[in-house]
Design an enzyme around this catalytic site. Sequence first.
Site, PDB file in Angstrom:
ATOM      1  N   ASN A   8     -20.551  -4.130   6.906  1.00  0.00           N
ATOM      2  CA  ASN A   8     -20.441  -4.477   5.489  1.00  0.00           C
ATOM      3  C   ASN A   8     -20.193  -5.980   5.407  1.00  0.00           C
ATOM      4  O   ASN A   8     -19.086  -6.443   5.644  1.00  0.00           O
ATOM      5  CB  ASN A   8     -19.267  -3.686   4.880  1.00  0.00           C
ATOM      6  CG  ASN A   8     -18.959  -4.088   3.451  1.00  0.00           C
ATOM      7  OD1 ASN A   8     -19.741  -4.798   2.810  1.00  0.00           O
ATOM      8  ND2 ASN A   8     -17.817  -3.643   2.937  1.00  0.00           N
ATOM      9  N   LYS A  10     -20.166  -7.910   2.919  1.00  0.00           N
ATOM     10  CA  LYS A  10     -19.496  -8.353   1.684  1.00  0.00           C
ATOM     11  C   LYS A  10     -20.213  -9.585   1.113  1.00  0.00           C
ATOM     12  O   LYS A  10     -21.425  -9.698   1.254  1.00  0.00           O
ATOM     13  CB  LYS A  10     -18.013  -8.599   1.957  1.00  0.00           C
ATOM     14  CG  LYS A  10     -17.363  -7.379   2.638  1.00  0.00           C
ATOM     15  CD  LYS A  10     -15.875  -7.428   2.668  1.00  0.00           C
ATOM     16  CE  LYS A  10     -15.356  -6.167   3.366  1.00  0.00           C
ATOM     17  NZ  LYS A  10     -13.912  -6.087   3.396  1.00  0.00           N
ATOM     18  N   HIS A  95     -16.064   1.354  -2.550  1.00  0.00           N
ATOM     19  CA  HIS A  95     -15.257   0.495  -1.669  1.00  0.00           C
ATOM     20  C   HIS A  95     -14.019   0.046  -2.451  1.00  0.00           C
ATOM     21  O   HIS A  95     -14.100  -0.200  -3.658  1.00  0.00           O
ATOM     22  CB  HIS A  95     -16.082  -0.714  -1.221  1.00  0.00           C
ATOM     23  CG  HIS A  95     -15.391  -1.495  -0.143  1.00  0.00           C
ATOM     24  ND1 HIS A  95     -14.366  -2.362  -0.426  1.00  0.00           N
ATOM     25  CD2 HIS A  95     -15.545  -1.508   1.199  1.00  0.00           C
ATOM     26  CE1 HIS A  95     -13.923  -2.888   0.718  1.00  0.00           C
ATOM     27  NE2 HIS A  95     -14.632  -2.380   1.716  1.00  0.00           N
ATOM     28  N   GLU A  97     -12.600  -2.671  -2.713  1.00  0.00           N
ATOM     29  CA  GLU A  97     -12.757  -3.943  -3.426  1.00  0.00           C
ATOM     30  C   GLU A  97     -13.485  -3.742  -4.756  1.00  0.00           C
ATOM     31  O   GLU A  97     -13.280  -4.495  -5.705  1.00  0.00           O
ATOM     32  CB  GLU A  97     -13.478  -4.962  -2.521  1.00  0.00           C
ATOM     33  CG  GLU A  97     -12.534  -5.454  -1.426  1.00  0.00           C
ATOM     34  CD  GLU A  97     -13.189  -5.890  -0.143  1.00  0.00           C
ATOM     35  OE1 GLU A  97     -14.410  -6.104  -0.111  1.00  0.00           O
ATOM     36  OE2 GLU A  97     -12.458  -5.999   0.868  1.00  0.00           O
ATOM     37  N   GLU A 165     -10.754   4.118   4.572  1.00  0.00           N
ATOM     38  CA  GLU A 165     -10.369   2.727   4.730  1.00  0.00           C
ATOM     39  C   GLU A 165      -9.030   2.475   4.034  1.00  0.00           C
ATOM     40  O   GLU A 165      -9.002   2.262   2.810  1.00  0.00           O
ATOM     41  CB  GLU A 165     -11.414   1.807   4.100  1.00  0.00           C
ATOM     42  CG  GLU A 165     -12.791   1.911   4.711  1.00  0.00           C
ATOM     43  CD  GLU A 165     -13.597   0.642   4.467  1.00  0.00           C
ATOM     44  OE1 GLU A 165     -14.023   0.028   5.440  1.00  0.00           O
ATOM     45  OE2 GLU A 165     -13.759   0.260   3.302  1.00  0.00           O
ATOM     46  N   GLY A 171      -9.288  -6.305   6.219  1.00  0.00           N
ATOM     47  CA  GLY A 171      -9.249  -7.765   6.333  1.00  0.00           C
ATOM     48  C   GLY A 171      -7.874  -8.333   6.665  1.00  0.00           C
ATOM     49  O   GLY A 171      -7.668  -9.548   6.538  1.00  0.00           O
ATOM     50  N   SER A 209     -10.112  -3.556   9.629  1.00  0.00           N
ATOM     51  CA  SER A 209      -9.720  -4.372  10.783  1.00  0.00           C
ATOM     52  C   SER A 209     -10.158  -3.812  12.135  1.00  0.00           C
ATOM     53  O   SER A 209      -9.458  -3.972  13.134  1.00  0.00           O
ATOM     54  CB  SER A 209      -8.207  -4.622  10.759  1.00  0.00           C
ATOM     55  OG  SER A 209      -7.860  -5.417   9.648  1.00  0.00           O
TER      56      SER A 209
HETATM   57  P1  PGA Z   1     -12.641  -5.427   7.648  1.00  0.00           P
HETATM   58  O1  PGA Z   1     -13.321  -4.746   6.387  1.00  0.00           O
HETATM   59  O2  PGA Z   1     -13.302  -4.847   8.884  1.00  0.00           O
HETATM   60  O3  PGA Z   1     -12.891  -6.893   7.491  1.00  0.00           O
HETATM   61  O4  PGA Z   1     -11.191  -5.069   7.607  1.00  0.00           O
HETATM   62  C1  PGA Z   1     -13.710  -3.398   6.385  1.00  0.00           C
HETATM   63  C2  PGA Z   1     -14.303  -3.021   5.060  1.00  0.00           C
HETATM   64  O5  PGA Z   1     -13.806  -3.474   4.029  1.00  0.00           O
HETATM   65  O6  PGA Z   1     -15.304  -2.269   4.992  1.00  0.00           O
END
Ligand code: PGA
Length: 246
Positions: A8, A10, A95, A97, A165, A171, A209
């Site tokens: 992903n 982003k 997601h 976000e 998640e 992140g 992460s």
């Molecule tokens: P990350 O993000 O691996 O940077 O923690 C995962 C995600 O949001 O899909």
Amino acid sequence: MRPLIAGNWKMNGSIASGTNLVLGILEQRAEHDPGCDILVCPPFVSLRPIADLIQNSPIKLGGQDCHMDKGGAHTGDISAYMLRDVGCQFVIVGHSERRVNHKEENRSILLKAKSAHDNGLVAIICLGETLEERKESKTLTVIKHQLEGSIPETASFNDTVIAYEPIWAIGTGLTPSNEQIKEVHDFIRDELKNNFKDSTEFRLLYGGSVNPDNAQAIFSINNVNGGLIGGASLKTEDFWQICNSL
Ligand code: PGA
């Protein structure tokens, strides 16, 4: 079941950097099949050039979100139909976000997943608890609510992937313990059993992460069938190492 590793991206990079990333993955994949499906989810504006690059290759393409309608007066939105048209096979919906920044709720996520299915896309439906919810021991209740509210009842393993998640792990460099991941993934599998005949076939991804150092341990957990990778999917070497950690 063949695991899935999804990158992903982003809102990162350019067409040039995305092209380099995918060329790197293609080069590695031509030499070796790591035994998993590999998916990249670039920003919308990079879908066309990346679709051209991965045509006739085993690398799959996905969008990071879609609108629930097929078309219409929705300024700034992209439909599942359009994603399919540009060459996507997958789309991420729900997601955290999107849930937080765009105030998306279970009901609209369910409708987005439905639209994905209607347009021939696999929906990757994301779930996860906040740190407060975990501290208050509400994780499983939250997951149950999200599962019940955001997965269409017509879903099947062919058109739906579920990604757990934890919001606090995205992140941040923080990850739940392997026991905590196992608890949630086993719970999701059990919940699916109540509603879907093919519950054992659904792919359940862990995201938050994941990096080349922790991937192997996470992917060896029961009912973890791959990963949704953010930051570490932006570097060919890291992403490829994660693909080879299953
Ligand atoms: P990350 O993000 O691996 O940077 O923690 C995962 C995600 O949001 O899909």
